[in-house]
Design an enzyme around this catalytic site. Sequence first.
Site, PDB file in Angstrom:
ATOM      1  N   CYS A 307       0.889  -1.189   0.000  1.00 18.81           N
ATOM      2  CA  CYS A 307       0.000   0.000   0.000  1.00 18.81           C
ATOM      3  C   CYS A 307       0.909   1.215   0.000  1.00 18.81           C
ATOM      4  CB  CYS A 307      -0.898   0.022   1.226  1.00 18.81           C
ATOM      5  SG  CYS A 307      -1.587  -1.567   1.689  1.00 18.81           S
ATOM      6  N   ASP A 357      -4.628  -3.392  -6.901  1.00 15.13           N
ATOM      7  CA  ASP A 357      -5.295  -3.601  -5.625  1.00 15.13           C
ATOM      8  C   ASP A 357      -4.461  -4.571  -4.797  1.00 15.13           C
ATOM      9  OD1 ASP A 357      -6.948  -4.259  -3.484  1.00 15.13           O
ATOM     10  OD2 ASP A 357      -8.777  -4.252  -4.698  1.00 15.13           O
ATOM     11  N   CYS A 428      -0.471   3.717  11.189  1.00 15.73           N
ATOM     12  CA  CYS A 428      -0.235   4.973  11.878  1.00 15.73           C
ATOM     13  C   CYS A 428      -1.394   5.210  12.843  1.00 15.73           C
ATOM     14  CB  CYS A 428      -0.100   6.122  10.886  1.00 15.73           C
ATOM     15  SG  CYS A 428       0.558   7.612  11.667  1.00 15.73           S
TER      16      CYS A 428
END
Length: 493
Positions: A307, A357, A428
Amino acid sequence: MTQERGTGGHDRRDAGGRQRGAARAQRRTSRTAQRPAERRRGADPAREAAFDVLREVAESDAYANLVLPPLLRTRRIVGRDAALATELAYGTLRLQGRYDAILAVAADRPVEELDPPLLDVLRLGAHQLLGMRIPAHAAVSQTVALARSRVGAGPAQLVNAVLRRVAASSLQEWLDRVATGDEIARLSTATSHPAWVVRALRQALVADGRPADELVAVLEADNVPAQVTLVARPGLVDREALLAALPDAQPGRWTPTAVRLAGGDPASVPGLADGTVAVQDEGSQLVALALASVPVDDDSGPWLDLCAGPGGKTGLLGALAAERGVSVVATEVQPHRAALVRQSVRALGDVEVRVADGRQVGREEPGRYSRVLVDAPCTGLGALRRRPESRWRRRPADVPALGDLQRALLSSALDATAPGGVVAYVTCSPHVAETRVVVSDVLAEHPDVEILDAVDAIRAVAPAIPLGPGPHAQLWPHVHGTDAMHLTLVRRH
């Protein structure tokens, strides 16, 4: 980008909202920059800029750190005026919850009954009176001038009356009055966090083996602007040479790649334009370095950033991989974020960026990669000091939907990893439902894996860093001076 967020690039409101908001903000910035000065006479340029940022955030779902810099450049606001506009905009957004509670009492009505532009003017005035070292008379008079310029003479009279009531008491006196209820409610108002975020952070502290009474320190750290940190990408630039070129800079606290800036605009930093240097939080650097430090029997296979957007971690992993003669593949589902990744890795030769994806990669390329980073989309609760408005946008209902995506990405990453290879699951956010629970659920369906000690991996990079007991590693802004990054390392057998 400012600091790298570590929330991935999959389809979610965060990314879409930011992009649309940034585009609308750019158009409005151009329009407002062309207004004749006499149409805005009487209002201070810095306060007008801050007001326009607040309006863009509210109306366009924009992010302040994407709206303010181009607005300042277009209006030629520099120096002390630029610093004032920045503190007014970011500080007001960050402490909005606290000020709304105070303004409701001072205005003798719920803030929801006030017109949004008028409420933003009042919030700016409250921040000057209670959060900055601006004399009360100047704060009131300048904010009244802003109100007269932007919301009209009648509302300006209300602004004058309300802010005079606000100025009559100190911040502590106001907090004693409005921060009431149980501990969560009091902290929510006093530190300007939604109550659900306060509860989630307390739960995360306890899960990390830290005392619950550190909660106040965490919440207060979220309200302190983050220091700008650079990464000197290995093999591309020498950190000592970078430090020598930046007399006011200091080495990072933990990593051999980090440089902390004393202040100012990092745009002029040598190496930033060509991609050998980048802006990247030291916590973000730590988790990437930790993944690269874990022993792998056969490290000849490519590495994968699943990602990758916006590309900060990709750039650091790419530099580390290049030193070992290994290639990196970076996948990003959104084309505009894939473009950001390409820009981030422009100084690196052997990084392939794909629009794909991440949930499908494990099925399409099973067992190909020796190291895989899953920098999963998340609530971003670990980076609230960077995005002052984000605490008001997220909702508890966001967590389950993100959890489904996080599980799918981690499962895909494990399938894409070669036997003996390692996956780094990173968020995060310290939220337990986005970290430990996700890992536990996925590993229950993958009996061929084991959790490694991420604390040991981080200490291989930063030996003196204080961390919890492991095997999960959790960073904290009040302890480490970084975003609250979470790291779990998993080896596939």
